[in-house]
Design a protein around this motif. Structure first.
Motif, PDB file in Angstrom:
ATOM      1  N   SER A 133     -38.258 -32.102  86.488  1.00  0.00           N
ATOM      2  CA  SER A 133     -37.198 -31.921  87.470  1.00  0.00           C
ATOM      3  C   SER A 133     -37.317 -30.621  88.239  1.00  0.00           C
ATOM      4  N   GLU A 186     -30.396 -30.364  89.601  1.00  0.00           N
ATOM      5  CA  GLU A 186     -29.044 -30.808  89.930  1.00  0.00           C
ATOM      6  C   GLU A 186     -29.011 -31.897  90.992  1.00  0.00           C
ATOM      7  N   THR A 187     -30.167 -32.201  91.639  1.00  0.00           N
ATOM      8  CA  THR A 187     -30.203 -33.212  92.708  1.00  0.00           C
ATOM      9  C   THR A 187     -29.896 -34.578  92.134  1.00  0.00           C
ATOM     10  N   SER A 188     -28.941 -35.257  92.761  1.00  0.00           N
ATOM     11  CA  SER A 188     -28.570 -36.601  92.293  1.00  0.00           C
ATOM     12  C   SER A 188     -28.956 -37.694  93.283  1.00  0.00           C
ATOM     13  N   LYS A 189     -29.186 -37.311  94.539  1.00  0.00           N
ATOM     14  CA  LYS A 189     -29.572 -38.280  95.552  1.00  0.00           C
ATOM     15  C   LYS A 189     -30.791 -37.770  96.318  1.00  0.00           C
ATOM     16  N   PRO A 212     -30.576 -43.024  90.369  1.00  0.00           N
ATOM     17  CA  PRO A 212     -29.314 -42.338  90.065  1.00  0.00           C
ATOM     18  C   PRO A 212     -28.998 -42.378  88.578  1.00  0.00           C
ATOM     19  N   ASP A 213     -28.389 -41.300  88.111  1.00  0.00           N
ATOM     20  CA  ASP A 213     -27.864 -41.189  86.749  1.00  0.00           C
ATOM     21  C   ASP A 213     -28.953 -41.103  85.686  1.00  0.00           C
ATOM     22  N   SER A 215     -31.827 -39.729  85.816  1.00  0.00           N
ATOM     23  CA  SER A 215     -32.360 -38.382  85.770  1.00  0.00           C
ATOM     24  C   SER A 215     -31.335 -37.420  85.180  1.00  0.00           C
ATOM     25  N   ALA A 216     -30.085 -37.634  85.522  1.00  0.00           N
ATOM     26  CA  ALA A 216     -29.041 -36.743  85.029  1.00  0.00           C
ATOM     27  C   ALA A 216     -28.920 -36.828  83.519  1.00  0.00           C
ATOM     28  N   HIS A 222     -37.110 -36.028  86.202  1.00  0.00           N
ATOM     29  CA  HIS A 222     -36.605 -36.889  87.261  1.00  0.00           C
ATOM     30  C   HIS A 222     -37.359 -38.213  87.225  1.00  0.00           C
TER      31      HIS A 222
END
Length: 682
Positions: A133, A186-189, A212-213, A215-216, A222
């Protein structure tokens, strides 16, 4: 619930003791079937929202797609199991979501098995990249599908940041690297489209998206989904090129173009239309065409908004310049999907030059037509096989046939002579073979009796006249000139020259002979004065005197023929002159010759030399007598005839006195008849 046979087979498959195969069948937002390892405590169907309680953090987007049935692609590596986090990417390879179309239903398969998922991902049209990431270009894992786009196996790209940079198209490389370097934990999109280069040189457009999600769930990594969008890009490129072509045509084409909405207001136009309107383009936009002062524009808008196509051609004055041009307007309505009129288009062309050219062509055509019709020449368009296509009025008037009747005949059958038919065919063939004009003369029979000598000039037809016609035979333009008068004049000139030569010879002989006769008659008369009338010598001298006088009359005739002796014409009545002359020769014809008269009811005054007139009738009567050895009848007719009744006549138009002498004799052969009027011929 309806399920495919394949799906039921998968559900019925019992996993081995060493594997854990989980299958779910999802339909219309509910789990409708499941393998034994799932939902053992639930009664199916179960809403898909319950999946979150089993698998943890399923992305909300996937839940929404499953509920609405909008899943159209594969979601691989989208969430992790309840296993603890690890650096090994295959922990994210357990769950694959596949669309499984069933008639009229939304059905999906959720496969939870590492080996099965890996096999599926090898053949699916998507690829995944698992990267650090904090360093998105440092690839930890990439699925096998990447190889078909790059020509490189996945293991070559794993951990090789520089190699991944190289497979990005040079024109996109800098943009893509900058975009990926901007991705943080912190990138989500994230989404970007770019081109990958195959080792063979093939280019593939791909779209790289951050899942989405997923990776979080593990902030250290990522997960990117790569989809082939080449077909979409090609369609976009084709659309862009079509739009560019339209823009070029709209702005730079020769036509002025205007678009109006359903209320008649101008919503778009090009610079050409603005020029014709005498305003700037920004001033034209928004104008109400229904309120235009120009009737053509107002009528165009009204008719088009009523749903009718419209055509107009006429003069148009450009406002502000007072310059008048010729325009051609074509307009049509613009309709929506329901067929309702929502506006209209108009195409306006400046045809001033074309109209001027057409005017000149019309003038030249009218001039040529008038020239052809008034020049007195014969013109025909003919196929090489002789079929007449069309003629000018001169031909039709001469033959007394209409255009339709003429087209039923071959050229050489109606505008030629049987004796010249083959010559005409040969002339046509020669013209077609050489491409050069050919000239030929033929007699043409009019009304079955009159003959005219026509000189034909045969030319190949210009290509412009043959355009659009039947090309089975080539076309010829045949132009004819009536040379009958010319040929008669030439014959008369030859006759005059011949007669003049004979006349000069006869005049010289007659003059010398007359001198000799003068001496003979003078001395004969002197001898008669000195001789006794009762003597034999006196009678002999009288015979000599009579012979000399007849010889003198012959010389006088020769002198008259050679114009050496002047005629003395007088005004006499024709019937009376004929009667007086007949009284002189009736005694010479004999008792077996009967003379009849068919004289005109009204005596006709004529201008003749009475002596020569009597001599002509006497000669004709004597010739008729000689043709009737056993006797017969001589008929003398007088009357009035018009010059048009005489075939091949060089007489001026008008009425003429006619004297006709007929006999019942054996007649004359054609070769004798041809020389009947030659002097001294017998």
């Amino acid at each position: 619930m309806e399920m495919t046979r394949k799906n039921r087979h998968l559900l019925d498959t019992k996993p081995s003791a060493t594997t854990s195969l989980g299958l779910l069948v999802i339909e219309k937002g509910h789990v409708v079937a499941a393998s034994d390892s799932f939902f053992s405590n639930y009664s199916l169907p179960v809403p898909v929202k319950k999946l979150s309680s089993l698998f943890g953090n399923i992305p909300d987007k996937i839940i929404d797609d499953l509920e609405t049935g909008s899943v159209s692609c594969t979601y691989p590596f989208v969430w992790h199991t309840s296993c603890e986090a690890d650096d090994l990417p295959w922990l994210f390879c357990r769950n694959v979501l596949l669309p499984s179309p069933v008639k009229d239903n939304w059905q999906f398969l959720l496969i939870c098995h590492e080996a099965v998922s890996e096999t599926l991902m090898t053949y699916l049209p998507v690829a995944t990249i698992y990267s650090d990431s904090s360093a998105p270009l440092s690839i930890k894992h990439v699925s096998p599908a990447i190889e078909k786009w790059t020509g490189l196996p996945p293991e070559k790209l794993t951990g090789e940041e520089s190699l991944f940079r190289l497979i990005i198209h040079p024109e996109d490389r800098s943009r893509v690297i900058d975009a990926l370097n901007s991705v943080t934990p912190e990138t989500s999109k994230f989404s970007i489209a770019y081109r990958l280069t195959h080792t063979s040189g093939k280019i593939t457009w791909i779209k790289q998206e951050l899942v989405p999600d997923a990776s979080a769930a593990n902030g250290a990594h990522h997960l990117f989904l790569l989809t082939d969008i080449t077909a979409v890009k090609e369609r976009q490129l084709a659309l862009s090129q079509a739009e560019e072509r339209y823009r070029l045509f709209f702005q730079r084409g020769p036509l002025a173009i205007m678009c109006i909405d359903r209320h008649g207001f101008v919503i778009d136009c090009n610079d050409r239309l603005a020029h014709l309107s005498g305003m700037e383009k920004k001033e034209v936009l928004g104008l109400n065409t229904l309120a235009s002062t120009h009737p053509a524009i107002r009528d165009f808008a009204r008719e088009v908004l009523r749903g009718r196509d419209m055509r107009y051609q006429g003069e148009y004055t450009i406002p502000g310049t007072e310059s008048t041009i010729m325009v051609s307007v074509s307009a049509f309505p613009l309709r929506n999907e329901e067929g309702a009129v929502v506006g209209g288009y108009a195409f306006i062309e400046d045809i001033t030059n074309r109209a001027e050219l057409q005017r000149r062509l019309d003038e030249e055509r009218d001039f040529n037509r008038l020239t052809i019709e008034s020049a007195g020449i014969l013109v025909a368009e003919v196929l090489s096989n002789g079929k007449i296509l069309r003629t000018n009025n001169i031909v039709q008037e001469m033959l007394g046939l209409g255009a339709g009747e003429l087209q039923k005949h071959l050229f050489w059958d109606i505008l030629g002579d049987p004796s010249r038919k083959e010559a005409l065919k040969e002339a046509f063939s020669k013209c077609m073979t050489t491409g050069h004009s050919t000239t030929i003369e033929t007699p043409v029979t009019i009304d079955g009796r009159k003959k005219r000598q026509i000189s034909w000039k045969i030319n190949t037809c210009p290509a412009s006249l043959k355009k659009g016609k039947n090309h089975d035979s080539d076309h010829l333009i045949v132009v004819g000139t009536d040379i009958s008068s010319q040929r008669r004049l030439e014959e008369q000139i030859r006759e005059i020259q011949k007669m003049d030569a004979i006349g000069r010879l006869a005049g010289g002989v007659a003059h010398d002979f007359n001198n000799q006769l003068t001496a003979i008659l003078g001395y004969c008369q002197m001898l008669l004065m000195d001789t006794e009338p009762s003597s034999r010598t006196f009678k002999q001298l009288q015979i000599i005197e009579k012979a000399a006088k007849r010889a003198s009359e012959t010389t006088n005739q020769l002198l008259a023929f050679s114009r050496k002796q002047t005629l003395q014409p007088k005004k006499v009545l024709l019937n009376k002159a004929v009667k007086d002359a007949s009284g002189l020769f009736e005694r010479l014809l004999g008792e077996n010759i009967n003379v009849e008269f068919d004289l005109s009811g009204e005596d006709i005054p004529v201008q003749v030399d009475p002596g020569r007139f009597q001599q002509v009738l006497l000669n004709l009567a004597l010739n008729a007598r000689d043709a009737m050895e056993n006797g017969g009848t001589i008929t003398i007719t007088t009357g009035v005839r018009n010059s048009s009744e005489f075939e091949q006549s060089s007489l001026q138009e008008g009425e003429y006195a006619l004297i006709e002498v007929r006999d019942t004799g054996i007649g004359m052969e054609q070769e004798v008849l041809d020389k009947a009027f030659e002097p001294f011929f017998t």
